[in-house]
Design an enzyme around this catalytic site. Structure first.
Site, PDB file in Angstrom:
ATOM      1  N   SER A 227     -29.799   7.136  55.242  1.00  0.00           N
ATOM      2  CA  SER A 227     -29.871   7.535  53.841  1.00  0.00           C
ATOM      3  C   SER A 227     -29.030   6.568  52.990  1.00  0.00           C
ATOM      4  O   SER A 227     -29.239   5.363  53.046  1.00  0.00           O
ATOM      5  CB  SER A 227     -29.431   8.998  53.698  1.00  0.00           C
ATOM      6  OG  SER A 227     -29.755   9.507  52.432  1.00  0.00           O
ATOM      7  N   ASP A 453     -40.629  11.624  54.216  1.00  0.00           N
ATOM      8  CA  ASP A 453     -39.234  11.788  53.791  1.00  0.00           C
ATOM      9  C   ASP A 453     -39.164  12.207  52.326  1.00  0.00           C
ATOM     10  O   ASP A 453     -39.683  11.514  51.454  1.00  0.00           O
ATOM     11  CB  ASP A 453     -38.478  10.476  53.989  1.00  0.00           C
ATOM     12  CG  ASP A 453     -36.968  10.650  53.963  1.00  0.00           C
ATOM     13  OD1 ASP A 453     -36.469  11.370  53.074  1.00  0.00           O
ATOM     14  OD2 ASP A 453     -36.293  10.059  54.822  1.00  0.00           O
ATOM     15  N   HIS A 483     -35.983  14.135  56.581  1.00  0.00           N
ATOM     16  CA  HIS A 483     -35.147  13.037  56.115  1.00  0.00           C
ATOM     17  C   HIS A 483     -34.609  12.279  57.318  1.00  0.00           C
ATOM     18  O   HIS A 483     -33.696  12.736  58.008  1.00  0.00           O
ATOM     19  CB  HIS A 483     -34.008  13.613  55.279  1.00  0.00           C
ATOM     20  CG  HIS A 483     -33.181  12.582  54.564  1.00  0.00           C
ATOM     21  ND1 HIS A 483     -33.727  11.523  53.885  1.00  0.00           N
ATOM     22  CD2 HIS A 483     -31.831  12.469  54.418  1.00  0.00           C
ATOM     23  CE1 HIS A 483     -32.759  10.798  53.344  1.00  0.00           C
ATOM     24  NE2 HIS A 483     -31.602  11.348  53.657  1.00  0.00           N
TER      25      HIS A 483
END
Length: 514
Positions: A227, A453, A483
């Site tokens: 991320s 995602d 995610h």
């Protein structure tokens, strides 16, 4: 872009009285020693601080491997490296294999920004058992986070009220209240954390990473970023391309976007995830308990949120589930397909007037523990984003953009559009429109995009590959939900990552896993 203040991955308390204790990490004494030669003192890990989320000391790994913790000194201001210092908290599990096969340290950043690596790495440690055969697994609380000179803003009761507010104003009075509350939050950050706020940019954290590499004794940085951790890794590669070892970026932030474009991309991403959830629910062998068709599921959610805007329902008492809390709870559940069952349960109960499950999901999003105390996740997230992002958006600008955001998502559009005002009154100027991740001369970096995602949409991986430059980024596609890809358990993804990190085998560009 990194998540806006109300949306972040999976995982703020303070008063001025606590400030002197916390910023003891920001020593007023200057240092003359060479920080690269400092020796880390590894000891048993303490229980996580409240800023890290609280809880128990990390449990040993399944094979009995122990977690050790240390602190590393770093300059408060990298422009004055001989000036004041801060202490950065580190955690590691030593490599389990033969010492002769050890490659070095593999440093993880799990994103946020604002997430504590000290608490997250042990939570997922068993997922990296194979990587640990040749690496020490290492993570850290970045500056401003957890035990690393944490940014402190509002206290717990103030944060309860802050997250109960209407974050999607429908009229002038509601808009004024949102702006006032946001300004109060930002003022509290300045009052409680003035010394650290100018020094929490991603470029600062990247320089900390290079110091960490040297202190750990590695000639190259071996890195696993997830991320926001992919943005941090990209900035590191730009600043230190010749020091990049084997690196993996998973759940990739688009480095070419402004914060506005990032928020709009997330509106599309969360809408896609909601569409996928709804389709999945009604495709099961048993009836979907929250709708007769995918469209019915979404229509009922929209009606629930509209009803909550007018009349909240009981949540985690004494708090009530508001429209904003329900929206953030739904978003939290969309981060992982494994959470979808909780979303179904939460919706089903909310339709019957019980908002507890959706509120617990919202609490998880905002870093609130079961005892009502908050970590500093939100304070750090806002501080890092606002220090990084140059644009400052006015309420009038947001209102002009609402149709575009609503076209991207009926459910999340207003929510994400109004999140753009979070930096409007921030006391520190933002650094740039978007990060520079160009890294000519870097070793190959494996860049993994997940087609489902919600928080870092799939397109960001390709943009990262292009921005890193020719011969650096190697794209791998995972056709999945949630995610991130590696921690989904997909064998194809894990084999590709493990093959690169352990044996240096770079997957063919364009590899697809499903």
């Amino acid at each position: 872009m990194p998540n806006p203040p109300w949306l972040r991955a999976a995982a703020l308390t303070a008063t001025a009285v606590l400030l002197s204790c916390v910023l003891a990490g920001c020593g007023d004494d200057s240092q003359d020693e060479d920080l690269t030669s400092q020796q880390l003192r590894w000891t048993d890990c303490p229980a996580p601080s409240q800023a890290e989320g609280g809880g128990d000391t990390p449990s040993p790994l399944p094979d009995g491997g122990e977690w050790q913790c240390a602190t590393m000194k770093a300059p408060l201001d990298w422009d004055e490296p001989k000036g004041d210092t801060i202490k950065l908290a580190l955690i590691r599990a030593k490599a389990s294999g033969d010492e002769s096969e050890r490659i070095g340290s593999l440093i993880f950043n799990f994103g946020g920004p604002g997430g504590s690596g000290i608490t997250t790495l042990p939570a997922f440690g068993q997922d990296y058992t194979e990587l640990r055969t040749r690496y020490d697994l290492v993570s850290f609380d970045p500056r401003g986070v957890g035990r690393s000179a944490p940014v402190l803003c509002a206290n717990d009761p103030q944060l309860d009220a802050f997250f109960q507010q209407d974050a999607t104003p429908d009229d002038t009075a509601e808009r004024a209240e949102l702006l006032d509350n946001t300004k109060e939050f930002n003022v509290a950050c300045e009052e409680n954390s003035e010394k650290i706020l100018p020094h929490v940019r991603t470029t600062d954290a990247a320089r900390d990473l290079d110091l960490m590499r040297q202190v750990l004794g590695d000639g190259k940085l071996h890195y696993f970023g997830i991320s926001y951790g992919t943005e941090l890794g990209g900035v590191y590669a730009h600043l230190f391309p010749k020091k990049v070892g084997r690196a993996v970026f998973d759940a990739v932030v688009d480095p070419t976007q402004t914060s506005e474009q990032g928020s709009l991309g997330q509106a599309k991403g969360f809408q896609l995830a909601l569409d996928n959830y709804a389709e999945h629910c009604v495709s099961q062998t048993e009836d979907c308990p929250v709708g007769d068709s995918a469209q019915d599921v979404k229509d009922r959610i929209a009606k629930l949120l509209k009803d909550l805007d007018a009349k909240p329902i009981p949540g985690v008492l004494p708090r009530r589930l508001t429209q904003t809390a329900a929206t953030s709870g739904i978003a939290q559940a969309l981060y992982s397909q494994g959470f979808w069952e909780y979303l179904t349960q939460g919706l089903e109960e909310a339709y019957d007037g019980d908002g507890r499950v959706l509120m617990l999901l919202s609490d998880s999003m905002n870093g609130r523990s079961g005892n009502g105390e908050y970590s500093n996740l939100i304070a750090a997230n806002v501080s890092i984003n606002c220090a990084d992002d140059k644009p400052r958006y006015t309420p009038a600008y947001v209102e002009r953009k609402l149709p575009e955001f609503r076209a991207a998502s009926d459910l999340f559009g207003d929510f994400l559009a109004w999140s753009m005002v979070s930096c409007t009154d921030w006391p520190v100027a933002g650094a740039a429109d978007h990060p520079d991740v160009s890294a000519p001369g870097s070793a190959p970096i494996l860049v993994i995009g997940n087609t489902g995602d919600p928080a870092t949409p799939y397109e960001g991986a390709r943009k990262m590959v292009a921005a890193l430059g020719e011969g650096v980024g190697v794209e791998l596609t995972y056709k999945g939900q949630g995610h991130g890809a590696y921690d989904s358990g997909n064998k194809c993804v894990q084999d590709a990552v493990n093959g690169y990190l352990l044996d240096g085998k770079v997957p063919a560009a364009g590899t697809v896993c499903s």
